[in-house]
Structures are given as C-alpha cells and as structure tokens.
Design an enzyme around this catalytic site. Structure first.
Site, PDB file in Angstrom:
ATOM      1  N   GLU A 107      -4.761   3.828   5.781  1.00 41.90           N
ATOM      2  CA  GLU A 107      -4.500   3.592   4.361  1.00 41.90           C
ATOM      3  C   GLU A 107      -5.131   4.737   3.553  1.00 41.90           C
ATOM      4  O   GLU A 107      -4.581   5.207   2.571  1.00 41.90           O
ATOM      5  CB  GLU A 107      -5.140   2.262   3.922  1.00 41.90           C
ATOM      6  CG  GLU A 107      -5.012   2.052   2.421  1.00 41.90           C
ATOM      7  CD  GLU A 107      -5.875   0.933   1.871  1.00 41.90           C
ATOM      8  OE1 GLU A 107      -5.739  -0.208   2.311  1.00 41.90           O
ATOM      9  OE2 GLU A 107      -6.695   1.238   0.971  1.00 41.90           O
TER      10      GLU A 107
ATOM     11  N   ARG B 227       0.819  -1.221   0.000  1.00 42.54           N
ATOM     12  CA  ARG B 227       0.000   0.000   0.000  1.00 42.54           C
ATOM     13  C   ARG B 227       0.856   1.276   0.000  1.00 42.54           C
ATOM     14  O   ARG B 227       0.483   2.286   0.590  1.00 42.54           O
ATOM     15  CB  ARG B 227      -0.967   0.041   1.192  1.00 42.54           C
ATOM     16  CG  ARG B 227      -1.992  -1.070   1.241  1.00 42.54           C
ATOM     17  CD  ARG B 227      -2.986  -0.980   0.090  1.00 42.54           C
ATOM     18  NE  ARG B 227      -4.100  -1.884   0.248  1.00 42.54           N
ATOM     19  CZ  ARG B 227      -4.126  -3.148  -0.197  1.00 42.54           C
ATOM     20  NH1 ARG B 227      -3.092  -3.668  -0.815  1.00 42.54           N
ATOM     21  NH2 ARG B 227      -5.209  -3.882  -0.028  1.00 42.54           N
TER      22      ARG B 227
ATOM     23  N   SER C  41     -10.747  -0.607   3.156  1.00 47.25           N
ATOM     24  CA  SER C  41      -9.993  -0.700   4.418  1.00 47.25           C
ATOM     25  C   SER C  41      -9.550   0.698   4.837  1.00 47.25           C
ATOM     26  O   SER C  41      -8.901   1.394   4.052  1.00 47.25           O
ATOM     27  CB  SER C  41      -8.735  -1.548   4.228  1.00 47.25           C
ATOM     28  OG  SER C  41      -9.059  -2.829   3.770  1.00 47.25           O
TER      29      SER C  41
HETATM   30  P1  FAD Z   1      -8.825   8.718  -5.236  1.00 48.25           P
HETATM   31  O1  FAD Z   1      -9.505   8.321  -3.974  1.00 48.25           O
HETATM   32  O2  FAD Z   1      -9.499   9.699  -6.104  1.00 48.25           O
HETATM   33  O3  FAD Z   1      -7.354   9.256  -4.873  1.00 48.25           O
HETATM   34  C1  FAD Z   1      -6.504   8.554  -4.005  1.00 48.25           C
HETATM   35  C2  FAD Z   1      -5.196   9.338  -3.853  1.00 48.25           C
HETATM   36  O4  FAD Z   1      -4.500   9.353  -5.082  1.00 48.25           O
HETATM   37  C3  FAD Z   1      -5.414  10.806  -3.492  1.00 48.25           C
HETATM   38  O5  FAD Z   1      -4.355  11.203  -2.643  1.00 48.25           O
HETATM   39  C4  FAD Z   1      -5.339  11.526  -4.833  1.00 48.25           C
HETATM   40  O6  FAD Z   1      -4.905  12.872  -4.691  1.00 48.25           O
HETATM   41  C5  FAD Z   1      -4.296  10.689  -5.570  1.00 48.25           C
HETATM   42  N1  FAD Z   1      -4.505  10.626  -7.023  1.00 48.25           N
HETATM   43  C6  FAD Z   1      -5.603  10.131  -7.662  1.00 48.25           C
HETATM   44  N2  FAD Z   1      -5.414  10.155  -8.987  1.00 48.25           N
HETATM   45  C7  FAD Z   1      -4.187  10.675  -9.195  1.00 48.25           C
HETATM   46  C8  FAD Z   1      -3.423  10.974 -10.377  1.00 48.25           C
HETATM   47  N3  FAD Z   1      -3.883  10.735 -11.605  1.00 48.25           N
HETATM   48  N4  FAD Z   1      -2.188  11.532 -10.221  1.00 48.25           N
HETATM   49  C9  FAD Z   1      -1.701  11.782  -8.979  1.00 48.25           C
HETATM   50  N5  FAD Z   1      -2.372  11.541  -7.846  1.00 48.25           N
HETATM   51  C10 FAD Z   1      -3.597  10.984  -7.945  1.00 48.25           C
HETATM   52  N6  FAD Z   1      -7.645  -0.689  -2.537  1.00 48.25           N
HETATM   53  C11 FAD Z   1      -6.813  -1.757  -2.694  1.00 48.25           C
HETATM   54  O7  FAD Z   1      -5.601  -1.601  -2.869  1.00 48.25           O
HETATM   55  N7  FAD Z   1      -7.308  -3.027  -2.642  1.00 48.25           N
HETATM   56  C12 FAD Z   1      -8.615  -3.291  -2.454  1.00 48.25           C
HETATM   57  O8  FAD Z   1      -9.012  -4.450  -2.410  1.00 48.25           O
HETATM   58  C13 FAD Z   1      -9.508  -2.181  -2.309  1.00 48.25           C
HETATM   59  N8  FAD Z   1     -10.820  -2.381  -2.088  1.00 48.25           N
HETATM   60  C14 FAD Z   1     -11.668  -1.315  -1.920  1.00 48.25           C
HETATM   61  C15 FAD Z   1     -13.019  -1.562  -1.713  1.00 48.25           C
HETATM   62  C16 FAD Z   1     -13.907  -0.507  -1.569  1.00 48.25           C
HETATM   63  C17 FAD Z   1     -15.372  -0.801  -1.335  1.00 48.25           C
HETATM   64  C18 FAD Z   1     -13.431   0.828  -1.635  1.00 48.25           C
HETATM   65  C19 FAD Z   1     -14.381   1.978  -1.513  1.00 48.25           C
HETATM   66  C20 FAD Z   1     -12.082   1.077  -1.825  1.00 48.25           C
HETATM   67  C21 FAD Z   1     -11.181   0.009  -1.971  1.00 48.25           C
HETATM   68  N9  FAD Z   1      -9.800   0.206  -2.161  1.00 48.25           N
HETATM   69  C22 FAD Z   1      -8.972  -0.870  -2.355  1.00 48.25           C
HETATM   70  C23 FAD Z   1      -9.231   1.574  -2.178  1.00 48.25           C
HETATM   71  C24 FAD Z   1      -9.331   2.285  -3.554  1.00 48.25           C
HETATM   72  O9  FAD Z   1     -10.267   1.659  -4.379  1.00 48.25           O
HETATM   73  C25 FAD Z   1      -7.988   2.310  -4.265  1.00 48.25           C
HETATM   74  O10 FAD Z   1      -7.024   2.948  -3.472  1.00 48.25           O
HETATM   75  C26 FAD Z   1      -8.075   3.054  -5.615  1.00 48.25           C
HETATM   76  O11 FAD Z   1      -6.870   2.883  -6.324  1.00 48.25           O
HETATM   77  C27 FAD Z   1      -8.366   4.530  -5.447  1.00 48.25           C
HETATM   78  O12 FAD Z   1      -8.657   5.073  -6.737  1.00 48.25           O
HETATM   79  P2  FAD Z   1      -9.399   6.473  -6.894  1.00 48.25           P
HETATM   80  O13 FAD Z   1      -9.339   6.845  -8.341  1.00 48.25           O
HETATM   81  O14 FAD Z   1     -10.737   6.418  -6.282  1.00 48.25           O
HETATM   82  O15 FAD Z   1      -8.430   7.411  -6.049  1.00 48.25           O
HETATM   83  N1  EPU Z   2     -10.834 -10.175  10.411  1.00 45.40           N
HETATM   84  C1  EPU Z   2     -11.476 -10.225  11.619  1.00 45.40           C
HETATM   85  N2  EPU Z   2     -12.515  -9.356  11.842  1.00 45.40           N
HETATM   86  C2  EPU Z   2     -12.922  -8.472  10.917  1.00 45.40           C
HETATM   87  C3  EPU Z   2     -12.249  -8.411   9.659  1.00 45.40           C
HETATM   88  C4  EPU Z   2     -11.212  -9.282   9.434  1.00 45.40           C
HETATM   89  O1  EPU Z   2     -11.137 -11.007  12.492  1.00 45.40           O
HETATM   90  O2  EPU Z   2     -13.876  -7.730  11.187  1.00 45.40           O
HETATM   91  C5  EPU Z   2      -9.698 -11.095  10.162  1.00 45.40           C
HETATM   92  C6  EPU Z   2     -10.120 -12.485   9.701  1.00 45.40           C
HETATM   93  O3  EPU Z   2      -9.295 -13.392  10.393  1.00 45.40           O
HETATM   94  C7  EPU Z   2      -9.709 -12.536   8.244  1.00 45.40           C
HETATM   95  C8  EPU Z   2      -8.539 -11.566   8.209  1.00 45.40           C
HETATM   96  O4  EPU Z   2      -8.844 -10.577   9.185  1.00 45.40           O
HETATM   97  O5  EPU Z   2      -9.328 -13.797   7.865  1.00 45.40           O
HETATM   98  C9  EPU Z   2      -8.334 -10.893   6.867  1.00 45.40           C
HETATM   99  O6  EPU Z   2      -9.564 -10.293   6.454  1.00 45.40           O
HETATM  100  P1  EPU Z   2      -9.895 -10.069   4.906  1.00 45.40           P
HETATM  101  O7  EPU Z   2      -9.599 -11.301   4.127  1.00 45.40           O
HETATM  102  O8  EPU Z   2     -11.261  -9.481   4.821  1.00 45.40           O
HETATM  103  O9  EPU Z   2      -8.808  -9.027   4.465  1.00 45.40           O
HETATM  104  P2  EPU Z   2      -8.307  -7.671   5.111  1.00 45.40           P
HETATM  105  O10 EPU Z   2      -6.945  -7.892   5.675  1.00 45.40           O
HETATM  106  O11 EPU Z   2      -9.324  -7.078   5.998  1.00 45.40           O
HETATM  107  C10 EPU Z   2      -7.081  -6.940   2.921  1.00 45.40           C
HETATM  108  C11 EPU Z   2      -6.935  -5.658   2.171  1.00 45.40           C
HETATM  109  C12 EPU Z   2      -8.156  -5.445   1.276  1.00 45.40           C
HETATM  110  C13 EPU Z   2      -8.209  -6.586   0.270  1.00 45.40           C
HETATM  111  C14 EPU Z   2      -8.332  -7.912   1.034  1.00 45.40           C
HETATM  112  C15 EPU Z   2      -8.244  -9.113   0.110  1.00 45.40           C
HETATM  113  C16 EPU Z   2      -5.559  -4.150   3.482  1.00 45.40           C
HETATM  114  C17 EPU Z   2      -5.524  -2.970   4.383  1.00 45.40           C
HETATM  115  N3  EPU Z   2      -6.771  -4.549   3.086  1.00 45.40           N
HETATM  116  O12 EPU Z   2      -8.200  -6.785   3.774  1.00 45.40           O
HETATM  117  O13 EPU Z   2      -7.993  -4.229   0.563  1.00 45.40           O
HETATM  118  O14 EPU Z   2      -9.314  -6.453  -0.603  1.00 45.40           O
HETATM  119  O15 EPU Z   2      -7.245  -8.021   1.997  1.00 45.40           O
HETATM  120  O16 EPU Z   2      -6.955  -9.240  -0.370  1.00 45.40           O
HETATM  121  O17 EPU Z   2      -4.519  -4.701   3.140  1.00 45.40           O
HETATM  122  C18 EPU Z   2      -8.432  -1.879   0.708  1.00 45.40           C
HETATM  123  O18 EPU Z   2      -7.197  -1.721   0.651  1.00 45.40           O
HETATM  124  O19 EPU Z   2      -9.232  -0.925   0.760  1.00 45.40           O
HETATM  125  C19 EPU Z   2      -8.963  -3.239   0.711  1.00 45.40           C
HETATM  126  C20 EPU Z   2     -10.266  -3.489   0.810  1.00 45.40           C
END
Ligand code: FAD
Ligand code: EPU
Length: 339
Positions: free
Chosen positions: A335, A165, A239
C-alpha cells in the site's frame, strides 16, 4: 527561489523516520509557487517528488534530487442546501484538522476517518479508508495542476476512479498532477456509520445507544490509539500492504485448510482477507532484524525502531510477501508508496 533549500535531511518529513536527503527541497504555499518550482525542475531535468505528511511513503534511496512539500492551506464552506454542506480544503491542510473542522460545524461523513495521519491532498491518492468508510463516499471534486502544462484541471468523483486504496493518481496519472484542493459534500443530517464491529463495542461499553458524530469520532480515535503504533514513538507508515481480495472459490479452498481464516465479503462476490492475519500465520508478527521489524501488535505494520534504512524495510517486505505466497498462494501488494 525563496523557498529553495539545499541538502535537507528528510528524517522529520516521513513517518518511517528514514534518514535520507533531498538535494533540493522546496516548500509550496500557492499555485504560483508550484508553477515556479516545477518550471525550475524541468529546466534542471529533475523529477520532483510531491510530499504531504510523508505518512505513506518509504524512502529507499540515499538521496533525491527534488522534494516539494505541500503547504497549501485554507478550509471553508463554499455552498449549502437543506441537507448538505460543501467544504473546500487546501491540499496542505492536516487531514485530522479538516475532520475537526467538520465536527465543530456539525457536519457528518468523515468522522470514521478521524486521526488518519497526513494531508488533505494525499487523501484521494489512495482513497483513504477506515472503520467502514472511504473518502470516495463524500468526495465531490478536486483541483490539480498538470505538471507538464501547468493548467489547473478539476476531477469529479468518477474521474478519480476510486477503488480500495486506489485512484487514477496511483495509476495512469501517477506523478503527473499536483493536487491543490478538494471539495467534500458533508451531511447536516444526523446519520452515522457504525457498521464496524469495533466501533459498536466501544460505544456499547460506554452505554451510548444513539451516537453523535463526535462520539463516533472519539470511538475511532480510541480504537486507533490502542491498535496502531504512534509514528512519533515508532517509525511506521500504517498498513504496509493492502488486504488481498480473492475469489470466493479460492477462499473456500483456503477455509478447508484454515477454518479460522477471517474474511470480509465484498459487494462483487469476492472476499477480502486480512493481510495481517496471513503475515501472522507465516510467523512474522513481532519479528526484529536490527533496527527494523514487524509490529508486535499488528503484523501488517512494518516498523523502524530508529536508524533503519528504507532498502532494509523494502527487503523485509519482499521476504514477507514471498513467504505469504509460499504458504497461501496469495499475492500481497504494497500500500505504501516505495520511492
Ligand atoms: P504522503 O506520504 O506525503 O504521500 C503519499 C503519496 O501521495 C506519495 O506518492 C506522494 O507523492 C503523493 N502526494 C502527496 N500529496 C500530494 C499532492 N498534493 N498531489 C499529488 N500527489 C501527492 N491510510 C488509510 O487509508 N487508512 C488508515 O486507516 C491509515 N492509517 C494510518 C495509520 C498510521 C499510523 C500511518 C502512519 C499511516 C496511515 N495511513 C492510513 C496511511 C496515510 O496516513 C494515508 O495514506 C495519508 O493519506 C497519506 O498522507 P500524506 O500527506 O502523509 O501523504
Ligand atoms: N489480524 C491478525 N493479526 C494481525 C493483524 C490483524 O490476525 O497481526 C486480523 C484480525 O483478524 C483482525 C483483522 O486482521 O480482525 C483486521 O485487522 P484490523 O481491524 O486491525 O484491520 P486491518 O485490515 O489490519 C485495515 C486498514 C487500516 C484501517 C483498518 C480499520 C488496509 C490495508 N488497512 O487494517 O488502514 O485503519 O482496517 O478500518 O486496508 C492503512 O491503510 O495504513 C491503515 C492503517
């Protein structure tokens, strides 16, 4: 400027649904727009905030002087050899549309990153990752405009300094570059990553032994939809915190007291501990405070049920962080980009 609007509500431009205001709001469609907008911002003394899909930001202020939204489009194959295809995408494309393009072309590498919200340009910012894969594994290069000189610079994989991240754009180059396009190196050869237990389970339940990239993508979509709240229904940014990585010795100490603590060993010998588990142990899961709270199914996701303020969510995050530290002596860090 043609694309300049005044006093725009940002509610629809961030997945937390925080209702705050951009005093100036500019939508960018090409590099020339960036130059004009940034030149204008410098003249006025405004610090611009670049926004993609707003899915990884928390707006904590009542207003922002200048928000610049990225709409740089276009996805195309630019090169190929026997094994790989290099795909270039404009930074304003929706990330999942790029995943769908690759699936349609039979190109593997980002199927595990299906359905991550947001734009292509924000993906390298935090080296997006999910279900055993991070973008750095297929990342070739990006182009970005230097916001002080307007020169276009190319960054290769190493120069982006990707980590969990993390990238250079969240550290020393924070706020200094506008990412305009990416090139990913994708595989023509059928090779999938199903190391993540939940994917294996879904595939097994469906009786799939040798999954295609489309089947892996479907499994990931299924898992995500069952676990994470849909921002169209409940405001959230995924997250809120990163999972902390601690030393093996510290982990063993914790395991003496909490034998059930989940863990993910890292290549360097350290141990990643799920912040969701730590937060749940502190009693926060499902917690509600007015219109904000902690999601009832995933303690790592802070939520806005409607009408919550960014500053309230930031204050709740701070209380959660303190309580995790008091109970486990582990520091969890955000994050989400707090603006
Ligand atoms: P924004 O929120 O618009 O911007 C994020 C940051 O990047 C800000 O600081 C912004 O200024 C900067 N930025 C954006 N675009 C540019 C650009 N073109 N040039 C320079 N700076 C820029 N993330 C994961 O890694 N894994 C996941 O599994 C994951 N699951 C998610 C699930 C949900 C339901 C949600 C809501 C979010 C999740 N995220 C996850 C976080 C998010 O989706 C990612 O970080 C995504 O890449 C953000 O994209 P965005 O365009 O919305 O960025
Ligand atoms: N867990 C709990 N309680 C909770 C949530 C999670 O005990 O309420 C424990 C469980 O043991 C579970 C473990 O945490 O097995 C991991 O949970 P999960 O698989 O849901 O993944 P996470 O660690 O919560 C991370 C990423 C997600 C990504 C998933 C799948 C980060 C900060 N988050 O979540 O990314 O989608 O793994 O790879 O690394 C994001 O970055 O926004 C994001 C959603």
């Amino acid at each position: 400027m043609r694309q300049l609007s005044k006093h725009v509500s940002l509610k629809k431009f961030n997945t937390f649904g925080i209702d705050t205001v951009a005093e100036n709001f500019i939508e960018i469609s090409d590099n020339q727009d960036i130059k004009e907008a940034m030149g204008w911002a410098a003249e006025k003394g405004y610090t611009p905030i670049i926004l993609g899909g707003g899915s990884n930001v928390l707006f904590t202020k009542d207003s922002y002087p200048l928000i610049v939204v990225n709409h740089l489009l276009g996805i195309k194959k630019i090169k190929e050899n026997e094994d790989y295809v290099w795909v270039e995408s404009g930074a304003g494309e929706i990330w999942h549309d790029l995943v769908l393009f690759c699936l349609k072309e039979g190109l593997g590498g980002i199927e595990n990153l299906s359905l991550i919200p947001g734009t292509v340009g924000a993906a390298p910012m935090q080296n997006i990752g999910a279900y055993g894969v991070e973008i750095k594994e297929v990342f070739e290069s990006l182009q970005a405009v230097d916001l002080s000189t307007f020169e276009v610079k190319s960054f290769n994989n190493k120069e982006c300094q990707f980590g969990y991240r993390e990238s250079i754009f969240k550290k020393e180059l924070k706020g200094k570059f506008f990412i305009t396009s990416l090139v990913l190196k994708l595989s023509k050869i059928r090779k999938v990553n199903i190391s993540y237990g939940a994917i294996q389970k879904v595939l097994k339940d469906k009786g799939i032994l040798e999954p295609t990239i489309n089947q892996v993508s479907d499994a990931v979509v299924h898992i995500r939809q069952s676990k994470l709240p849909n921002p169209d229904e409940i405001g959230n940014a995924g997250s809120f915190f990163k999972n902390p990585v601690i030393s093996k010795s510290r982990f063993e100490e914790l395991r003496q007291i909490h034998s059930e603590i989940p863990s993910f060993p890292q290549e360097d010998g350290q141990v990643k501990v799920p912040a969701g588990w730590l937060i749940e142990q502190c009693g926060w899961k499902g917690y509600c405070e007015g219109s904000i709270g902690v999601h009832k199914k995933q303690a790592l996701v802070l939520v806005n049920y409607g009408g919550g303020k960014g500053a309230e969510i930031e204050a709740l995050a701070s209380k959660i962080k303190d309580s995790v530290y008091d109970k486990f002596q582990i520091n969890i860090t955000a994050e989400v980009n707090i603006l």
